[in-house]
Enzyme design. Structure first.
Site, PDB file in Angstrom:
ATOM      1  N   HIS A 125      37.580   8.252   4.682  1.00 53.71           N
ATOM      2  CA  HIS A 125      38.286   8.904   5.790  1.00 53.71           C
ATOM      3  C   HIS A 125      39.801   8.739   5.742  1.00 53.71           C
ATOM      4  O   HIS A 125      40.515   9.363   6.517  1.00 53.71           O
ATOM      5  CB  HIS A 125      37.771   8.385   7.125  1.00 53.71           C
ATOM      6  CG  HIS A 125      38.338   7.034   7.474  1.00 53.71           C
ATOM      7  ND1 HIS A 125      37.876   5.871   6.919  1.00 53.71           N
ATOM      8  CD2 HIS A 125      39.354   6.681   8.285  1.00 53.71           C
ATOM      9  CE1 HIS A 125      38.569   4.863   7.392  1.00 53.71           C
ATOM     10  NE2 HIS A 125      39.476   5.311   8.213  1.00 53.71           N
TER      11      HIS A 125
HETATM   12  C1  UD1 Z   1      42.135   6.957  12.787  1.00 55.05           C
HETATM   13  C2  UD1 Z   1      43.141   5.886  12.394  1.00 55.05           C
HETATM   14  C3  UD1 Z   1      42.631   5.119  11.186  1.00 55.05           C
HETATM   15  C4  UD1 Z   1      41.241   4.573  11.439  1.00 55.05           C
HETATM   16  C5  UD1 Z   1      40.337   5.734  11.823  1.00 55.05           C
HETATM   17  C6  UD1 Z   1      38.926   5.288  12.097  1.00 55.05           C
HETATM   18  C7  UD1 Z   1      45.483   6.485  12.868  1.00 55.05           C
HETATM   19  C8  UD1 Z   1      46.779   6.846  12.267  1.00 55.05           C
HETATM   20  N1  UD1 Z   1      44.431   6.439  12.029  1.00 55.05           N
HETATM   21  O1  UD1 Z   1      42.093   7.906  11.726  1.00 55.05           O
HETATM   22  O2  UD1 Z   1      43.481   4.029  10.931  1.00 55.05           O
HETATM   23  O3  UD1 Z   1      40.744   3.951  10.279  1.00 55.05           O
HETATM   24  O4  UD1 Z   1      40.878   6.371  12.998  1.00 55.05           O
HETATM   25  O5  UD1 Z   1      38.065   6.374  12.169  1.00 55.05           O
HETATM   26  O6  UD1 Z   1      45.407   6.215  14.055  1.00 55.05           O
HETATM   27  N2  UD1 Z   1      38.449  14.196  14.773  1.00 55.05           N
HETATM   28  C9  UD1 Z   1      37.388  14.807  15.379  1.00 55.05           C
HETATM   29  N3  UD1 Z   1      36.750  14.123  16.381  1.00 55.05           N
HETATM   30  C10 UD1 Z   1      37.140  12.878  16.786  1.00 55.05           C
HETATM   31  C11 UD1 Z   1      38.254  12.279  16.165  1.00 55.05           C
HETATM   32  C12 UD1 Z   1      38.891  12.946  15.153  1.00 55.05           C
HETATM   33  O7  UD1 Z   1      37.004  15.910  15.047  1.00 55.05           O
HETATM   34  O8  UD1 Z   1      36.503  12.322  17.700  1.00 55.05           O
HETATM   35  C13 UD1 Z   1      39.123  14.914  13.656  1.00 55.05           C
HETATM   36  C14 UD1 Z   1      40.229  15.812  14.105  1.00 55.05           C
HETATM   37  O9  UD1 Z   1      40.232  16.943  13.290  1.00 55.05           O
HETATM   38  C15 UD1 Z   1      41.474  14.995  13.817  1.00 55.05           C
HETATM   39  C16 UD1 Z   1      41.059  14.194  12.597  1.00 55.05           C
HETATM   40  O10 UD1 Z   1      39.657  13.956  12.771  1.00 55.05           O
HETATM   41  O11 UD1 Z   1      42.594  15.762  13.621  1.00 55.05           O
HETATM   42  C17 UD1 Z   1      41.774  12.889  12.433  1.00 55.05           C
HETATM   43  O12 UD1 Z   1      41.646  12.098  13.621  1.00 55.05           O
HETATM   44  P1  UD1 Z   1      42.784  11.027  13.998  1.00 55.05           P
HETATM   45  O13 UD1 Z   1      42.422  10.335  15.250  1.00 55.05           O
HETATM   46  O14 UD1 Z   1      44.125  11.664  13.935  1.00 55.05           O
HETATM   47  O15 UD1 Z   1      42.741  10.000  12.807  1.00 55.05           O
HETATM   48  P2  UD1 Z   1      41.528   9.369  11.955  1.00 55.05           P
HETATM   49  O16 UD1 Z   1      41.507  10.031  10.639  1.00 55.05           O
HETATM   50  O17 UD1 Z   1      40.266   9.332  12.724  1.00 55.05           O
END
Ligand code: UD1
Length: 356
Positions: A199
């Protein structure tokens, strides 16, 4: 006031919340960074975490957007509630926003999982860690290496070695899920498959790296089960490699699973391939060899003792490492005794105190 928002933070907050509530009033704030049921609620239900008192409903966005949208309501909430201390966890944008909002209002910050470093400033998490640590009054370190990293940056006041709260959660949850049931529901036999997770932005957002990882995962001797993070699912589709994953019976992509199911899959696996920090440690807790899909790790001690191998996103290196998974004889307690959470609370009391 505890501030959480992303999946690993729910896992870390669970034991601390339990320990805090024995002696204190805890206000639990969910930023809403993770909002899918499978990425959020399911963890609260399974880990017995109290329902958040406040959910800021921030959701996804660019780093600037996401952090800014957290800062504004957090500041307001801090002014209204005037907590004795703010507790933040790990290295996500929710950690940074919590630490920044609180420290600007002179509210003491306690950082659980302080002192971790990858020494790669291109990682958003590294920026979040460095800034949060330098804003914190109480720095709760999981390992001696973390204490050493802080010392090297001149941070010594408020630094406490408490052990890893993820071990508290892992031990609490073991026995609450039947591994045999979980494995049979996935049609897996113990020791006869590998578990993968991917991820990190550094892997998912690079066509070259993500494709190399997928190619490696489809070239292994054992079948691979892969619970796919929403970010990764989105990028697999964007790069057009989605079909290669689902079409191959020996690489099974599934939707994100709960903590208990993940632990069961982990405990039954012959090995783990991951770019997650938490999974590297959890693999170690349960003596499962790990191949880390990154060029460096914050959890250096797992590599030093031989249970973890860094393979980056190099197809050949991943295949080679997965082909000779080693289970070293030596398995020292690198992450404490599973009672980190009560130490977190005593350390906070010692450094911050509470109002009568
Ligand atoms: C975040 C953390 C990372 C952690 C990870 C655990 C930051 C910078 N990164 O990354 O350190 O290891 O969480 O999972 O804070 N999305 C969904 N549903 C959700 C959440 C996210 O669809 O419930 C998708 C969205 O398209 C979003 C993407 O995942 O844009 C990334 O989500 P984001 O919260 O920005 O960061 P993570 O990659 O989850």
């Amino acid at each position: 006031m505890s501030i959480v928002g992303a999946r690993p933070q729910f896992i870390k907050a669970a034991p601390v919340s339990r320990a805090l509530r024995e002696r204190h009033v805890e206000l639990l704030v969910h930023t809403g960074q993770h909002y899918d049921h499978a990425m959020s609620e399911v963890f609260f239900e399974e880990l017995g975490i109290p329902k958040p008192d406040v959910n800021l409903g921030v959701g996804s966005g660019s780093h600037g957007e996401q952090t800014a949208e957290m800062l504004v309501p957090l500041e307001k909430l801090l002014l209204e509630e005037s907590p004795d201390c703010v507790v933040v966890y790990g290295d996500t944008n929710s950690t940074l926003a919590g630490a920044l909002a609180a420290s600007k209002l002179d509210v003491p910050v306690a950082h659980v999982e302080a002192g971790l470093r990858s020494f790669d400033r291109r990682m958003p998490e590294e920026i979040n860690r460095v800034v949060s640590d330098h804003l914190s009054r109480v720095l709760l370190c999981p390992t001696p290496a973390a204490v050493g990293n802080l010392r090297a940056e001149g941070v010594v006041d408020g630094v406490e070695l408490v052990g890893d709260v993820m071990l508290d959660t892992a031990l609490y949850q073991t026995g609450r899920t039947d591994t045999t049931d979980v494995l049979s529901s996935f049609g897996l036999a113990p020791g006869a498959y590998l578990l993968a997770t991917v991820h990190r932005a550094g892997n998912t957002d690079s066509r070259e790296r993500l494709t190399a990882i997928v190619e490696a995962l489809t070239s292994l001797d054992l079948p691979v089960i892969w619970p796919v993070h929403p970010r990764t699912a989105k990028m697999l589709a964007a790069f057009g490699v989605e079909d290669r994953v689902v079409a191959r019976g020996d690489l099974r992509a599934v939707t994100p699973v709960s903590y208990g199911v993940m632990l069961a899959l982990l405990r039954g696996a012959a090995g783990v391939l991951t770019d997650s920090g938490g999974m590297q440690k959890e693999a170690y807790f349960f003596s499962v060899p790990c191949v880390t899909l990154r060029d460096e790790t914050e959890w250096v001690e797992t590599v030093e003792v031989g249970w973890n191998v860094l393979a980056g996103a190099d197809r050949a290196a991943i295949v080679a490492a997965a082909g000779r998974l080693d289970r070293p004889d030596r398995h020292p307690d690198l992450y404490g005794d599973g009672h980190a959470a009560p130490r977190v609370v005593t350390a906070i009391e010692r450094h911050v105190g509470t109002r009568a």
